[in-house]
Design a protein around this motif. Sequence first.
Motif: not given
Length: 431
Positions: A340-348, A380-392
């Motif tokens: 939830y916290m990985a997606f909702i704050p990073f999606c419109e 593309d609307r979920l790109s920031e959430a994907v990038s966040f979880l892609d870290l490390g």
Amino acid sequence: MASNAYRKTSVSPSATNTMLKALPVRFLASPEPGRWSRRLPRRSLRLISAALMTNPAYFEVGRFLGGYGFMNITSYSSSQFGEPSNVAGIQDLGLGYSPEEIERLRVQDIGEGEVTIRLYEGRVVQGPLRGTQAVFKVYPGARAGASEADLMALNELRTHAFLQSDASDICTNIQFLLGAFETATGEQWLAFRDDGRYSAADYAKVASARQLKEQSGGMPFWNPFDRAYKLELRRYFVLKLLNGAMSGLVHMHNHDRLHQSLGPSSVILNTALEKEGRYLVPRLRDLAFSVDIGYSSIGAGVLSDGLWCRASAAGALTPLEKRAFGIADDIYGAGLLVAYMAFIPFCEAGIMDGISLQRLLENTFRLDIYAAREYCLADDRLSEAVSFLDLGDGAGWELLQAMLNPDYRKRPIAEAVLNHRFITGAVLRSY
């Protein structure tokens, strides 16, 4: 359970990489797993006592803040839900958000529950803690036909009293109970120290609303570094939120207590401003369905019948197996919180919500998290959430797959989650 993309700028690659590498060091001073550096406000923190106040004369009740309902976990097919936010109350807290943004908090509806509680502000007016701000959580009494509410209130009181029984071992990531009393009408009043009135769900929804405004051009960025800088602040804030929530869960599990109601609305925050992330102290609340997993208590308790039935259905028959199942059950709930916290704050706002995300992971992809990543990567609307979880090198996806493993025996314990490189924030320093 308590039901509870940024556009590219014209910055040169070298300048961007330098900024992204340098920023986390400013906020993350401790490399130790599970340990975030915290700069406390200048005001000194008054020493607290583990003793509870049970005389209502010690308290003064203020204005009504709102109410919410919640249920115990019976299955994971139902949604997590949070409390409806009090817009006027949040504006009073000076978060810096517009009324239009805060109004979006109303989108999240309450799930069906048999018990609805009320919240009031107040303060302590007598004793050594005089002047301490409080939030009252009011359960309807048995006289109102809410016998389950009495059980929930008693369970929450006993759980907090147990966790606070040793004044030298009080966890800062669990809401602190000041006292409790019963009124003449049979209502149960629990008085908590006021360490924040907005939840992780509130923060996520406001952040999502801001994301929408930024993407629609309503909040122009004059500084080319501004967008990337704010993204780093958001990532830091979310990771520290998850770190604090897991610290509270580790403390509970180490003391033979399950949460059993973990979700975005059951984590309260002392600040919702991302620029104040270094001062953030998340705290677990809503312990009404907490379960004692001491070996002498396994299988007992009216409020935990659902847990033990699910344990038996999963093949956990002995006390040791049931205890392991209970811990894994909490970890699954924590995994949904991470998602939830990985997606909702990073999606419109309107792109993704807790219900659709949970259905996506559980029903569409049958908890195959990497298959879910491929699906999200194409949107593309979920790109920031994907990038966040892609870290490390995909640390976030790795953690989610472990926490949401269909086999409860393969899920990590809470301490392992807390020490994972994604939750420690180490991934922010791996650019």
